[in-house]
Write a protein that holds these residues in place. Structure first.
Motif, PDB file in Angstrom:
ATOM      1  N   MET A 173     -11.296 -60.721 -25.666  1.00 64.08           N
ATOM      2  CA  MET A 173     -10.771 -59.386 -25.787  1.00 64.08           C
ATOM      3  C   MET A 173     -11.155 -58.847 -27.127  1.00 64.08           C
ATOM      4  O   MET A 173     -11.176 -57.623 -27.382  1.00 64.08           O
ATOM      5  CB  MET A 173      -9.184 -59.593 -25.808  1.00 64.08           C
ATOM      6  N   SER A 174     -11.512 -59.832 -28.054  1.00 59.33           N
ATOM      7  CA  SER A 174     -11.784 -59.454 -29.390  1.00 59.33           C
ATOM      8  C   SER A 174     -13.246 -58.620 -29.348  1.00 59.33           C
ATOM      9  O   SER A 174     -13.319 -57.850 -30.417  1.00 59.33           O
ATOM     10  CB  SER A 174     -11.823 -60.634 -30.424  1.00 59.33           C
ATOM     11  N   VAL A 188       0.652 -46.412 -18.015  1.00 59.38           N
ATOM     12  CA  VAL A 188      -0.508 -46.495 -18.733  1.00 59.38           C
ATOM     13  C   VAL A 188      -1.673 -47.181 -17.819  1.00 59.38           C
ATOM     14  O   VAL A 188      -2.678 -46.598 -17.741  1.00 59.38           O
ATOM     15  CB  VAL A 188      -0.231 -47.516 -20.174  1.00 59.38           C
ATOM     16  N   SER A 189      -1.392 -48.066 -17.017  1.00 58.39           N
ATOM     17  CA  SER A 189      -2.231 -48.751 -15.979  1.00 58.39           C
ATOM     18  C   SER A 189      -2.983 -47.588 -15.099  1.00 58.39           C
ATOM     19  O   SER A 189      -4.100 -47.608 -14.920  1.00 58.39           O
ATOM     20  CB  SER A 189      -1.457 -49.803 -15.191  1.00 58.39           C
ATOM     21  N   CYS A 218     -10.862 -44.320 -15.645  1.00 63.02           N
ATOM     22  CA  CYS A 218     -12.020 -45.400 -15.128  1.00 63.02           C
ATOM     23  C   CYS A 218     -12.649 -44.787 -13.898  1.00 63.02           C
ATOM     24  O   CYS A 218     -13.948 -44.637 -13.765  1.00 63.02           O
ATOM     25  CB  CYS A 218     -11.517 -46.854 -14.690  1.00 63.02           C
ATOM     26  N   GLN A 219     -11.785 -44.000 -12.825  1.00 60.99           N
ATOM     27  CA  GLN A 219     -12.583 -43.365 -11.855  1.00 60.99           C
ATOM     28  C   GLN A 219     -13.161 -42.348 -12.197  1.00 60.99           C
ATOM     29  O   GLN A 219     -14.412 -42.005 -11.782  1.00 60.99           O
ATOM     30  CB  GLN A 219     -11.173 -43.155 -10.916  1.00 60.99           C
ATOM     31  N   LYS A 255     -10.862 -51.998 -14.707  1.00 62.47           N
ATOM     32  CA  LYS A 255     -11.485 -52.648 -15.912  1.00 62.47           C
ATOM     33  C   LYS A 255     -10.434 -52.182 -17.058  1.00 62.47           C
ATOM     34  O   LYS A 255      -9.760 -51.161 -17.012  1.00 62.47           O
ATOM     35  CB  LYS A 255     -12.774 -51.708 -16.175  1.00 62.47           C
ATOM     36  N   ASN A 256     -10.316 -53.432 -17.944  1.00 62.01           N
ATOM     37  CA  ASN A 256      -9.356 -53.283 -18.999  1.00 62.01           C
ATOM     38  C   ASN A 256      -9.913 -52.600 -20.452  1.00 62.01           C
ATOM     39  O   ASN A 256     -10.912 -53.106 -21.014  1.00 62.01           O
ATOM     40  CB  ASN A 256      -8.901 -54.662 -19.342  1.00 62.01           C
TER      41      ASN A 256
END
Length: 498
Positions: free
Chosen positions: A21-22, A273-274, A281-282, A290-291
């Motif tokens: 994540m970093s 948010v999700s 993303c779409q 994707k995060n």
């Protein structure tokens, strides 16, 4: 107080953040725009339509060039073409016999007359008759042979026919149709580019809105988390007071309900948010789950916006692809009038060609290919068509008038859209200023309520009301900031400056 909690929360998150994540990529608004333009399928369709329009333009340019057409054919018929009738063929086959019979009868009559007049003896007549018989047989045979030769010469044998030809056509004057067709193709290519520009603006507008919507929801998620921390802290204090006997169980139940509501708010904000990130993303062509991390999603204050040039003039209309598309429609409609008119004007073209056929007729009927070439000029012009052309021209002119009215209507709507966008962004800026002032008051009110509650001069209800007001003030400030951004995007869209 709130800033200190944010710093502590961020520090804890950094300590427990995985190594992967970093190194997570941070998506800026510019990066999202680039990805959306690269991966949007409708934009690809518009680009392919540009290629189609380009090919049509190139095809229209070939109309002035000579055309060469080839043709080959074979035909089998059950009967052949016959120049001579059956009776004529029979006469030719027995031509020698008939001639010999006619000559023999005429000579016999002459010889008999001469014998009767005493000018010829019987013996001589008999000798002449024998000689005539021999000559008649020879003449009949030769005549029949000649007749059959003539009959065979007229034999066509056309049951199997082969034809091959090449035709060269060079347009000289087509009544202006070629010029009009080239103009329509050129304008169509320009319209395709304007359609791509319109699709690009729509993609950028949707991407900007999705980006700032995600930022707004993420800000509301942080606010919901902060509000949950406040309610939990207050719940902990109230339950300690209950244990000490200075607060009632009713107070504890009341604050527990508020904690539950705050937890629900956090869950709803997380889901929002999700979903917003999945939509972004779409648009960007990324995997839906994707995060991603956005540049502004963890910011409390946004960089001030550059002032948009608000001069509203004719260039505003030319900046909008919608008006350019309608202008292209008008231009095409005008060229359509010329195209319809061209159909009722003289058409002049130069033609030349070469053809060969078997059986051929160049040297009698021959079972071989013989060729012949030709050159000439074709002129055609409609003389009377019951005013069809006038009605078609009037229809085309009416279509042009309709397109001009639609353009005028769209220009008026664009003017109204720009004015509305300008009022909306001014309103959003004023609402943001007011929201910041209200937030300062709400934070001071919450500070005083907490102090008063600890000193026993304020009730739990007063503190909870202050927390609710604090949460609402923060939410209003966030919404006002995002409204400023979205209003700016709308104004740029209206001015054609995305």
């Amino acid at each position: 107080m709130r800033k200190m909690r944010n710093k502590i929360s961020i520090g804890i998150l950094l300590l427990f953040m995985p190594a992967s994540m970093s190194a997570q990529e941070v998506f800026t608004l510019l990066r999202c725009r680039q990805l959306a333009l690269e991966n949007n399928k409708q934009l690809r369709v518009s680009t392919l339509k540009e290629d189609i329009a380009n090919d049509k333009t190139q095809a229209a340019k070939t109309l002035n060039l000579p055309r060469l057409t080839g043709m080959a054919a074979y035909q089998r018929t059950n009967r052949e073409i016959s120049i001579l009738s059956n009776s004529q063929k029979a006469e030719l086959s027995s031509m020698g016999t008939n001639m010999a019979s006619t000559v023999s009868s005429q000579l016999s009559a002459s010889i008999n007359s001469m014998v009767q007049d005493g000018r010829l003896s019987m013996q001589t007549a008999q000798e002449l008759g024998a000689l005539m018989g021999e000559m008649g047989g020879t003449l009949a045979e030769a005549g029949d042979k000649l007749g059959n030769t003539i009959k065979d010469a007229f034999h066509t044998d056309t049951r199997d026919m082969f034809v091959a030809s090449l035709l060269l056509t060079q347009p000289i004057y087509m009544g202006g149709a070629i010029k009009a067709t080239n103009e329509i193709a050129r304008i169509g290519e320009e319209m395709a580019r304007n359609s791509t520009s319109n699709a690009t603006n729509n993609v950028l507008f949707a991407t900007d809105n999705a980006y700032w919507l995600t930022v707004s929801l993420k800000s509301k998620l942080r606010l919901a988390q902060d509000y949950l921390l406040l309610t939990r802290k207050l719940s902990s204090d109230v339950h300690k007071m209950i244990d000490e006997g200075v607060a009632t169980k009713a107070d504890g139940l009341k604050i527990d309900v508020e904690v539950n509501n705050a937890e629900i708010m956090v869950t709803q904000a997380e889901n929002g948010v999700s979903i917003a990130k999945m939509y972004l993303c779409q648009l960007c062509g990324l995997p839906l789950r994707k995060n991603i991390t956005l540049e502004h999603e963890n910011s409390d204050e946004f960089i001030p916006l550059d002032n948009v040039q608000r001069d509203f003039n004719d260039s505003t209309f030319s900046n909008r692809p919608e008006t350019r598309i309608l202008q292209n429609t008008i231009d095409i409609s005008k060229q359509s009038v010329s195209l319809v008119s061209a159909a009722y004007r003289p058409h002049l073209s130069l033609v030349g060609g070469f053809s060969a056929m078997n059986p051929s007729l160049v040297n009698g009927f021959e079972r071989k290919f013989r060729g012949i070439w030709n050159i000439g000029i074709n002129v055609s012009m409609p003389i009377w068509s019951w005013n069809e052309g006038r009605h078609k021209i009037n229809a085309a002119k009416t279509a042009t008038a309709i397109a001009e009215l639609e353009l005028a209507d769209v220009r008026e709507k664009i003017s109204l859209q720009v004015e509305q966008a300008q009022f909306k962004i001014d309103e959003a800026r004023k609402r943001l200023i007011a929201a910041k002032r209200n937030l300062e008051s709400a934070e001071e009110n919450l500070r005083c309520a907490n102090i008063g509650f600890k000193e026993g001069v304020m009730t739990l209800t007063n503190v909870m009301e202050a927390q609710t007001a604090w949460h609402k003030a923060h939410s209003n400030k966030t919404e006002a900031e995002i409204d400023v951004r979205l209003s700016d995007v709308a104004l740029r869209m209206a001015l054609g400056k995305l």
